[in-house]
Enzyme design. Structure first.
Site, short mmCIF file in Angstrom:
data_model
loop_
_atom_site.label_atom_id
_atom_site.label_comp_id
_atom_site.label_asym_id
_atom_site.label_seq_id
_atom_site.Cartn_x
_atom_site.Cartn_y
_atom_site.Cartn_z
N GLY A 353 0.82 -1.20 0.00
CA GLY A 353 0.00 0.00 0.00
C GLY A 353 0.86 1.25 0.00
N PRO A 354 0.24 2.41 -0.10
CA PRO A 354 0.97 3.68 -0.16
C PRO A 354 1.70 3.96 1.17
CG PRO A 354 -1.35 3.94 -0.79
CD PRO A 354 -1.21 2.59 -0.20
N GLY A 356 2.61 5.64 4.67
CA GLY A 356 1.88 6.34 5.71
C GLY A 356 0.50 5.80 6.03
N VAL A 357 0.15 4.61 5.51
CA VAL A 357 -1.20 4.09 5.77
C VAL A 357 -1.21 3.11 6.95
CG1 VAL A 357 -2.03 4.41 3.43
CG2 VAL A 357 -0.92 2.27 4.04
N GLY A 358 -0.04 2.86 7.56
CA GLY A 358 -0.02 2.04 8.77
C GLY A 358 0.40 0.59 8.57
N LYS A 359 1.16 0.30 7.53
CA LYS A 359 1.58 -1.09 7.29
C LYS A 359 2.50 -1.60 8.40
CE LYS A 359 3.36 -0.09 3.28
NZ LYS A 359 3.03 1.34 3.24
N SER A 674 -5.67 2.22 -18.57
CA SER A 674 -6.93 2.67 -17.96
C SER A 674 -7.39 4.04 -18.44
CB SER A 674 -6.78 2.69 -16.43
OG SER A 674 -5.80 3.62 -16.04
N LYS A 717 -8.84 5.18 -6.89
CA LYS A 717 -9.26 6.18 -7.89
C LYS A 717 -10.53 6.90 -7.45
CE LYS A 717 -7.20 3.77 -11.85
NZ LYS A 717 -7.45 3.01 -13.09
#
Length: 794
Positions: A353-354, A356-359, A674, A717
């Protein structure tokens, strides 16, 4: 002539007699005396067999080796009562086939074992020269006058005889001497003997050095060294009695650890080397460092956690992380399986994941929920496999790998390991660390992980590995195949608001030594900070900005006595003018400009596509660092548009104009299929001179038949579109199922239009009806399906 029949057996206690060698023996045991008496009756032939254990009496024939030497007694002194002193000469190597039933002595039936000549004349000559050379070097190291013996050695030209004489007169173990006697292959026997003589020579050389140092005037340090080597009993007088206690401490630790056989053998080997190494030697400290590391590892120590408590795990995850419901559900499902299986084996997960998302913090929460130790291993920028597997101990400054080093810190062999930034591993001439990670993360291999420094297998199978990555693109497929992938998507604005208010703001206040009674930030100010001063999938930048708010008001806290409130004007004062504007209304009003949606490693984003007409010959100009796939999508869009030109813009002439397509942010590479319907809509808007609503965005791949195909990254998105003020999104009908992952508060603000064909896209975006358009209009008659489909008739 070779004698036949049975022969009396003379057991030998501490020696082995070889063919061609004469030796004096003292005979005193009852059975041995009777054997000598019987031999004198049988032409003085006697069979000498060495006993297996010199410390025991020979009770049965099983106590004797079955290969010996048939000797002839050349002289006898003494009598049966007082014992004999005999001189025997070896003649033949013999294999015992059977023994006579035991009476008051041993008698054996034998057959002759002759030498097997397994070397040609040249090899024999070379071996003879080598054996002579080593033998003379050994003799030169022996105290006393050995010149006569050296002359005898020089005179011997029989390789077999010289090997027997050298073996008989060397200080090697009884078992080694017996093995040399039993070896009938001449070359193999000589090679083995040369190796043993070399070790014997080195031993003699050390002894000679010690003797020379003892007789010379030497410094105190050297004298202490010799005393330590030769006179262990006076260590206390030298003030070095600690060495014995160190060795005993290591020995006790090794015993207490209950190591596997291979590891135990290595530990004892290192301990023996340590015991025989000078404490002033650099190698001494290297051996100690290796032993300290080996004995500090948790070979058999696991956590005391009993059973996995799913309710407690759910409570900890909810307490530490807001949102991420899908991820929490996957983690709890995984823990449930571990509880059902009730086995000690760990598991291998990959959080993607990106930033700063808490991984990483999810890994900490899992460790807390399981009641296990937590260790983080940063892999970003690692470019040498020795960082994973360790350095070999032959190198100066060798260190263990990061995995076992972290395991030593954890102190338990079932800890939770977070392998951070596994997608940032580098590959250089020094090796490929991702290849080394295969062994760590493969459940079939990590039960015997080989660290070069440790030099013995270690079981990693009980560890729970959690790898984190921002993208899967840079992770090698074999490594990816070994991990269970769990996608961690970005936060919505509402989730960011909750996290900032309930977690980040209190944390920043505490870090800056400020209480909530001194500073308060309003919800409106916090929302503005999130929406107009940060643009990220995670919350790391928000945390930095909140820290900046605390620092900006620190001086006021010292002066003021009451509560300081941070409101909307204060945000502008601290951070300046707004950096990001999410409302896109009235920004896209010209024909040919359309809003698309993109996925990036840091979350979703909006993408503007601009088209313009320039005089030319119908060529397509593409700028903005587009990849090959996106360029092909533009070509397909142009072909589909030309097919519908009669309906969209009957008067437009492609042959007189070039079409220039540009995607802003030209420094950023862009690729993927896409943007297909976005490119098509942009071209259609341009040629029909019809603007597209600025609040409409779209994503989807197009085929040459005009089909709208599904794409990935829908959740990211859609969140990006809502953040940017979009209120309508066009996408493939086959992407409708992906909306279940989108938060309800985001979906409620957007109207979704699902399409299957580009005619529906043009109709929705440009309000141009293409329902009556048919590709047969291109040809005037029904030519069938001309798009690559052929009807086969039998």
């Amino acid at each position: 002539m070779i004698p036949t029949g049975s022969f009396p057996v003379l057991p030998l206690k501490n020696t082995v007699i070889y063919p061609g060698v004469t030796q004096a023996l003292k005979v005193g045991r009852d059975k041995s005396l009777r054997a000598v008496d019987l031999a004198q009756e049988k032409n003085n032939w006697i069979l000498t067999l060495t006993q297996k254990n010199p410390e025991k009496n020979v009770e049965t024939v099983d106590d004797l080796y079955d290969v010996g030497t048939l000797c002839k007694i050349e002289s006898v002194k003494g009598n049966h009562d007082s014992g004999y002193f005999i001189v025997v000469r070896g003649y033949y190597r013999m294999q015992v086939n059977a023994f006579k039933p035991e009476t008051d002595l041993f008698e054996a039936f034998v057959e002759r074992l002759d030498d097997v000549i397994d070397a040609d004349k040249t090899t024999q000559s070379a071996l003879l020269a080598s054996l002579k050379q080593v033998s003379k070097e050994v003799l030169q190291l022996i105290p006393g006058n050995t010149e006569p013996v050296q002359e005898v050695v020089d005179a011997i030209e029989d390789l077999s005889l010289l090997s027997h004489m050298a073996a008989a007169n060397s200080e090697i173990t009884l078992s080694q001497k017996q093995k040399l006697l039993e070896t009938t292959q001449l070359r193999a026997r000589v090679m083995n003997l040369l190796s043993l003589l070399h070790d014997f020579k080195e031993n003699l050389r050390v002894q000679q050095d010690i003797r020379q140092k003892l007789t010379s005037k030497i410094g105190q340090n050297q004298r202490d060294h010799i005393l330590r080597e030769q006179m262990k009993t006076i260590k206390e007088e030298l003030g070095e009695g600690d060495d014995d206690s160190i060795i005993e401490t290591y020995r006790k630790k090794i015993k207490d650890l209950e190591l596997a056989n291979e590891t135990l053998e290595l530990a004892n080997q290192q301990l023996n080397k340590l015991e025989n190494t000078n404490s002033q030697s650099p190698e001494y400290q290297m051996i100690r460092s290796h032993l300290d590391f080996m004995l500090a590892l948790p070979w058999n120590k696991s956590s005391d956690t009993q059973e996995i408590n799913l309710e407690e795990a759910r409570r900890i995850l909810d307490q530490d992380h807001h949102g991420l419901d899908k991820i929490k559900k996957r983690i709890l499902q995984h823990l449930a399986v571990l509880k059902i299986k009730n086995e000690k084996k760990g598991s291998i997960l990959l959080f993607v994941g990106p930033p700063g998302v808490g991984k990483t913090s999810l890994g900490q929460s899992i460790a807390k929920a399981l009641g296990k130790k937590y260790q983080r291993v940063s892999l970003g920028g690692v470019r040498d496999e020795s960082e994973i597997r360790g350095h070999r101990r032959t190198y100066i400054g060798a260190l263990p790998g990061r995995i076992l080093s972290a395991l030593k810190k954890a102190g338990e062999n079932d800890a939770v390991f977070v392998l951070d930034e596994i997608d940032k591993l580098s590959r250089t001439y020094g090796g490929d660390p991702s290849a080394a990670m295969l062994e760590v993360l493969d459940p079939e291999q990590n039960g015997a992980f080989a660290d070069h420094y440790l030099d013995t297998p270690f079981d990693l199978s009980k560890i729970m590995f959690i790898a984190t990555a921002n993208s899967l693109d840079t992770i090698p497929l074999p490594l990816l195949d070994r991990m269970e992938i769990i996608e961690v998507s970005g936060y919505t604005t509402a989730e960011k608001m909750h996290i900032a208010k309930n977690h980040l703001w209190p944390k920043q206040l505490k870090e800056h030594g400020i209480t909530k009674e001194q500073i308060e930030i309003t919800d409106q100010a916090l929302m503005k900070l999130i929406s107009h001063y940060t643009r990220e999938a995670g919350v790391r930048d928000i945390q930095r900005k909140l820290g900046e708010v605390c620092r900006s008001r620190a001086e006021n806290v010292l002066k003021a006595e009451g509560l300081i409130k941070v409101d909307l004007p204060d945000i502008e004062e601290i951070f300046g003018s707004e950096k990001y504007t999410y409302e896109v209304t009235d920004q896209l009003t010209t024909p040919g400009t359309v809003t698309g949606l993109a996925w990036t490693p840091v979350g979703g984003d909006i993408l503007f596509i601009e088209t313009a007409l320039v005089p030319g010959k119908g060529e397509l100009i593409l700028t903005g660092q587009l990849g090959d796939v996106m360029k092909e999508s533009a070509q397909i869009a142009k072909s589909l548009l030309k097919a519908r030109l009669n309906t969209l813009a009957p008067t437009f002439d492609f042959n007189k104009n070039d079409i220039h397509i540009h995607l802003p942010a030209g420094a950023i590479p862009k690729d993927g299929p896409s943007a297909g319907i976005t490119l098509l809509t942009s071209l259609a808007s341009l040629v029909s001179r019809t603007p597209v609503s600025s609040r409409l965005a779209m994503t989807g791949e197009i085929s040459l038949r005009g089909k709208v195909l599904p794409v990935g990254g829908i959740k990211e998105k859609v969140i990006a579109a809502q953040r940017a003020g979009v209120n309508k999104i066009i996408m493939s009908r086959r992407n409708e199922k992906d909306l279940k992952d989108v938060p309800e508060d985001v979906k409620s603000q957007i109207e979704f239009v699902f399409v299957e064909h580009i005619n529906e896209v043009i109709s929705e975006a440009l309000h141009i009806d293409l329902s009556n358009w048919n590709e047969d209009l291109l040809y005037g008659t029904n030519h069938g399906d001309l798009h690559g489909r052929t009807t086969l008739q039998g």
